[in-house]
Design a protein around this motif. Structure first.
Motif, PDB file in Angstrom:
ATOM      1  N   GLU A 106       0.826  -1.208   0.000  1.00  0.00           N
ATOM      2  CA  GLU A 106       0.000   0.000   0.000  1.00  0.00           C
ATOM      3  C   GLU A 106       0.858   1.255   0.000  1.00  0.00           C
ATOM      4  N   LEU A 107       2.005   1.206   0.676  1.00  0.00           N
ATOM      5  CA  LEU A 107       2.887   2.371   0.701  1.00  0.00           C
ATOM      6  C   LEU A 107       3.440   2.647  -0.690  1.00  0.00           C
ATOM      7  N   LEU A 108       3.867   1.608  -1.389  1.00  0.00           N
ATOM      8  CA  LEU A 108       4.411   1.809  -2.731  1.00  0.00           C
ATOM      9  C   LEU A 108       3.342   2.381  -3.660  1.00  0.00           C
ATOM     10  N   ALA A 109       2.105   1.897  -3.523  1.00  0.00           N
ATOM     11  CA  ALA A 109       1.012   2.433  -4.342  1.00  0.00           C
ATOM     12  C   ALA A 109       0.773   3.904  -4.010  1.00  0.00           C
ATOM     13  N   PHE A 110       0.837   4.250  -2.748  1.00  0.00           N
ATOM     14  CA  PHE A 110       0.648   5.637  -2.334  1.00  0.00           C
ATOM     15  C   PHE A 110       1.754   6.528  -2.897  1.00  0.00           C
ATOM     16  N   LEU A 111       2.991   6.053  -2.871  1.00  0.00           N
ATOM     17  CA  LEU A 111       4.108   6.846  -3.380  1.00  0.00           C
ATOM     18  C   LEU A 111       4.014   7.036  -4.898  1.00  0.00           C
ATOM     19  N   ARG A 112       3.481   6.065  -5.585  1.00  0.00           N
ATOM     20  CA  ARG A 112       3.264   6.231  -7.029  1.00  0.00           C
ATOM     21  C   ARG A 112       2.284   7.369  -7.295  1.00  0.00           C
ATOM     22  N   VAL A 113       1.240   7.442  -6.487  1.00  0.00           N
ATOM     23  CA  VAL A 113       0.264   8.532  -6.625  1.00  0.00           C
ATOM     24  C   VAL A 113       0.927   9.889  -6.370  1.00  0.00           C
ATOM     25  N   GLN A 114       1.968   9.906  -5.530  1.00  0.00           N
ATOM     26  CA  GLN A 114       2.691  11.146  -5.242  1.00  0.00           C
ATOM     27  C   GLN A 114       3.702  11.497  -6.333  1.00  0.00           C
ATOM     28  N   GLY A 115       3.720  10.726  -7.416  1.00  0.00           N
ATOM     29  CA  GLY A 115       4.582  11.034  -8.546  1.00  0.00           C
ATOM     30  C   GLY A 115       5.971  10.437  -8.477  1.00  0.00           C
ATOM     31  N   LEU A 116       6.152   9.392  -7.658  1.00  0.00           N
ATOM     32  CA  LEU A 116       7.466   8.769  -7.519  1.00  0.00           C
ATOM     33  C   LEU A 116       7.502   7.427  -8.239  1.00  0.00           C
ATOM     34  N   ARG A 117       8.673   7.024  -8.673  1.00  0.00           N
ATOM     35  CA  ARG A 117       8.877   5.719  -9.294  1.00  0.00           C
ATOM     36  C   ARG A 117       9.069   4.659  -8.214  1.00  0.00           C
ATOM     37  N   THR A 118       8.358   3.575  -8.342  1.00  0.00           N
ATOM     38  CA  THR A 118       8.488   2.503  -7.340  1.00  0.00           C
ATOM     39  C   THR A 118       8.759   1.154  -7.984  1.00  0.00           C
ATOM     40  N   ASP A 119       9.130   1.157  -9.279  1.00  0.00           N
ATOM     41  CA  ASP A 119       9.437  -0.114  -9.920  1.00  0.00           C
ATOM     42  C   ASP A 119      10.665  -0.760  -9.286  1.00  0.00           C
ATOM     43  N   ARG A 120      11.669   0.069  -8.956  1.00  0.00           N
ATOM     44  CA  ARG A 120      12.832  -0.393  -8.199  1.00  0.00           C
ATOM     45  C   ARG A 120      13.124   0.652  -7.135  1.00  0.00           C
ATOM     46  N   VAL A 121      13.216   0.247  -5.888  1.00  0.00           N
ATOM     47  CA  VAL A 121      13.380   1.182  -4.780  1.00  0.00           C
ATOM     48  C   VAL A 121      14.714   0.960  -4.075  1.00  0.00           C
ATOM     49  N   GLY A 122      15.130   1.961  -3.347  1.00  0.00           N
ATOM     50  CA  GLY A 122      16.222   1.808  -2.401  1.00  0.00           C
ATOM     51  C   GLY A 122      15.641   1.701  -1.002  1.00  0.00           C
ATOM     52  N   VAL A 123      16.410   1.173  -0.068  1.00  0.00           N
ATOM     53  CA  VAL A 123      15.951   1.041   1.314  1.00  0.00           C
ATOM     54  C   VAL A 123      17.076   1.470   2.245  1.00  0.00           C
ATOM     55  N   LEU A 124      16.723   2.254   3.264  1.00  0.00           N
ATOM     56  CA  LEU A 124      17.693   2.729   4.255  1.00  0.00           C
ATOM     57  C   LEU A 124      17.065   2.609   5.629  1.00  0.00           C
ATOM     58  N   GLY A 125      17.782   2.002   6.581  1.00  0.00           N
ATOM     59  CA  GLY A 125      17.227   1.860   7.917  1.00  0.00           C
ATOM     60  C   GLY A 125      18.272   1.956   9.004  1.00  0.00           C
ATOM     61  N   TRP A 126      17.800   2.311  10.203  1.00  0.00           N
ATOM     62  CA  TRP A 126      18.661   2.459  11.371  1.00  0.00           C
ATOM     63  C   TRP A 126      18.181   1.513  12.477  1.00  0.00           C
ATOM     64  N   SER A 127      19.094   0.845  13.180  1.00  0.00           N
ATOM     65  CA  SER A 127      18.784   0.013  14.339  1.00  0.00           C
ATOM     66  C   SER A 127      17.760  -1.071  13.965  1.00  0.00           C
ATOM     67  N   ILE A 128      16.603  -1.138  14.643  1.00  0.00           N
ATOM     68  CA  ILE A 128      15.613  -2.148  14.269  1.00  0.00           C
ATOM     69  C   ILE A 128      15.121  -1.878  12.854  1.00  0.00           C
ATOM     70  N   GLY A 129      15.118  -0.611  12.444  1.00  0.00           N
ATOM     71  CA  GLY A 129      14.805  -0.284  11.063  1.00  0.00           C
ATOM     72  C   GLY A 129      15.903  -0.733  10.111  1.00  0.00           C
ATOM     73  N   GLY A 130      17.145  -0.829  10.608  1.00  0.00           N
ATOM     74  CA  GLY A 130      18.232  -1.357   9.800  1.00  0.00           C
ATOM     75  C   GLY A 130      18.018  -2.828   9.502  1.00  0.00           C
ATOM     76  N   ARG A 131      17.617  -3.569  10.530  1.00  0.00           N
ATOM     77  CA  ARG A 131      17.279  -4.975  10.265  1.00  0.00           C
ATOM     78  C   ARG A 131      16.065  -5.061   9.344  1.00  0.00           C
ATOM     79  N   GLY A 132      15.080  -4.173   9.580  1.00  0.00           N
ATOM     80  CA  GLY A 132      13.902  -4.149   8.719  1.00  0.00           C
ATOM     81  C   GLY A 132      14.259  -3.870   7.269  1.00  0.00           C
ATOM     82  N   ALA A 133      15.246  -2.983   7.046  1.00  0.00           N
ATOM     83  CA  ALA A 133      15.680  -2.676   5.683  1.00  0.00           C
ATOM     84  C   ALA A 133      16.268  -3.915   5.014  1.00  0.00           C
ATOM     85  N   LEU A 134      17.052  -4.671   5.759  1.00  0.00           N
ATOM     86  CA  LEU A 134      17.648  -5.896   5.213  1.00  0.00           C
ATOM     87  C   LEU A 134      16.565  -6.937   4.918  1.00  0.00           C
ATOM     88  N   GLU A 135      15.622  -7.081   5.827  1.00  0.00           N
ATOM     89  CA  GLU A 135      14.550  -8.055   5.633  1.00  0.00           C
ATOM     90  C   GLU A 135      13.653  -7.660   4.459  1.00  0.00           C
TER      91      GLU A 135
END
Length: 262
Positions: free
Chosen positions: A137-166
């Motif tokens: 749902e987030l990727l669909a929302f970002l597409r509506v905001q005019g962003l490309r979501t066919d290939r994304v980057g991911v950045l996370g810190w701490s538990i979000g860092g593990r979340g980025a890897l997962e």
């Protein structure tokens, strides 16, 4: 007397009183608990660095799923340009505003683009469960905001860092351009599975030397260097599990992520 020297004397004295003459050396090598406590009191974590001296681009806040999505774009991008996007996953105490208000990611993005990095947007959302991956749902929302979501980057810190890897492992090489993780809060038991599932994805992972997750990060990087054909960078650097270390890492992470968008 220099402040660090005073701290050294006081902390060493306290450890000696508590655990005997050898406590300081044992704590330094983790023979007894206290290495991370000690590093902070000896001033080894480092200070929060100043932000790059460059004007940031626009940062907008949108309502989404009962919370917020905050989107930052670099300055000078023509209106209507469909930029690729990096999803940002903060730590357990963070929210959609943390990457912008605490870490100033919009300043590092503007500085990187000024130096030649391909422009991209960054987006963070409020997440009730910081360990959960953002849904489609987030990727669909970002597409509506005019962003490309066919290939994304991911950045996370701490538990979000593990979340980025997962998240990167779940989406795979077809959907993930690159991933950056700082101080990923993962147990050593998770490393083998991540090494297998992250093969082929460009990865930049860093952790502080005085961070309890440093050894797991070191094992992850070692495993990926031995098995992955993609670019693997990062390492263990001076610092702790804190916002000062995370902000210091942004200067290398943002160009890394931008370099892998086509």
């Amino acid at each position: 007397m220099h402040a660090t020297s005073r701290r050294t004397i006081l902390v060493s004295g306290a450890l000696g009183a508590l655990a005997g003459a050898g406590a300081y050396g044992f704590a330094e090598t983790d023979a007894i608990p206290g290495r991370f406590w000690l590093a902070r009191r000896l001033g080894r974590c480092g200070d929060l660095p100043d932000l790059p001296r460059v004007g940031p681009g626009p940062v907008v806040e949108k309502s989404f799923g009962g919370g917020r999505v905050v989107i930052g774009r670099p300055p000078g991008v023509r209106r209507g340009t469909r930029l690729p996007v990096v999803l940002m996953l903060p730590g357990s105490a963070g929210n959609a505003r943390t990457p912008f208000d605490a870490y100033g990611v919009q300043h590092y993005l503007a500085d990187a683009v000024r130096r030649g990095t391909r422009p991209f947007a960054v987006a963070a959302m409020d997440r009730p469960d910081p360990a959960a991956s953002p849904g489609p749902e987030l990727l669909a929302f970002l597409r509506v905001q005019g962003l490309r979501t066919d290939r994304v980057g991911v950045l996370g810190w701490s538990i979000g860092g593990r979340g980025a890897l997962e998240l990167a492992a779940a989406l795979g090489t077809g959907r993930v351009a690159a991933v950056a993780a700082v101080s990923p809060a993962m147990p050593a038991s998770a490393v083998r599975s991540l090494v297998t599932r992250l093969k082929g994805i460009p990865l930049h992972v860093t952790c502080g030397r005085y961070d309890p997750f440093a050894e797991a990060t070191r094992k992850l990087l070692s495993g990926l260097h031995n098995t992955s054909a993609a670019e693997i960078s990062g390492g263990i650097f001076a610092g702790c599990h804190d916002s000062a270390f995370r902000r210091r890492m942004l200067a290398g992470q943002i160009p890394f992520l931008g370099r892998h968008f086509q």
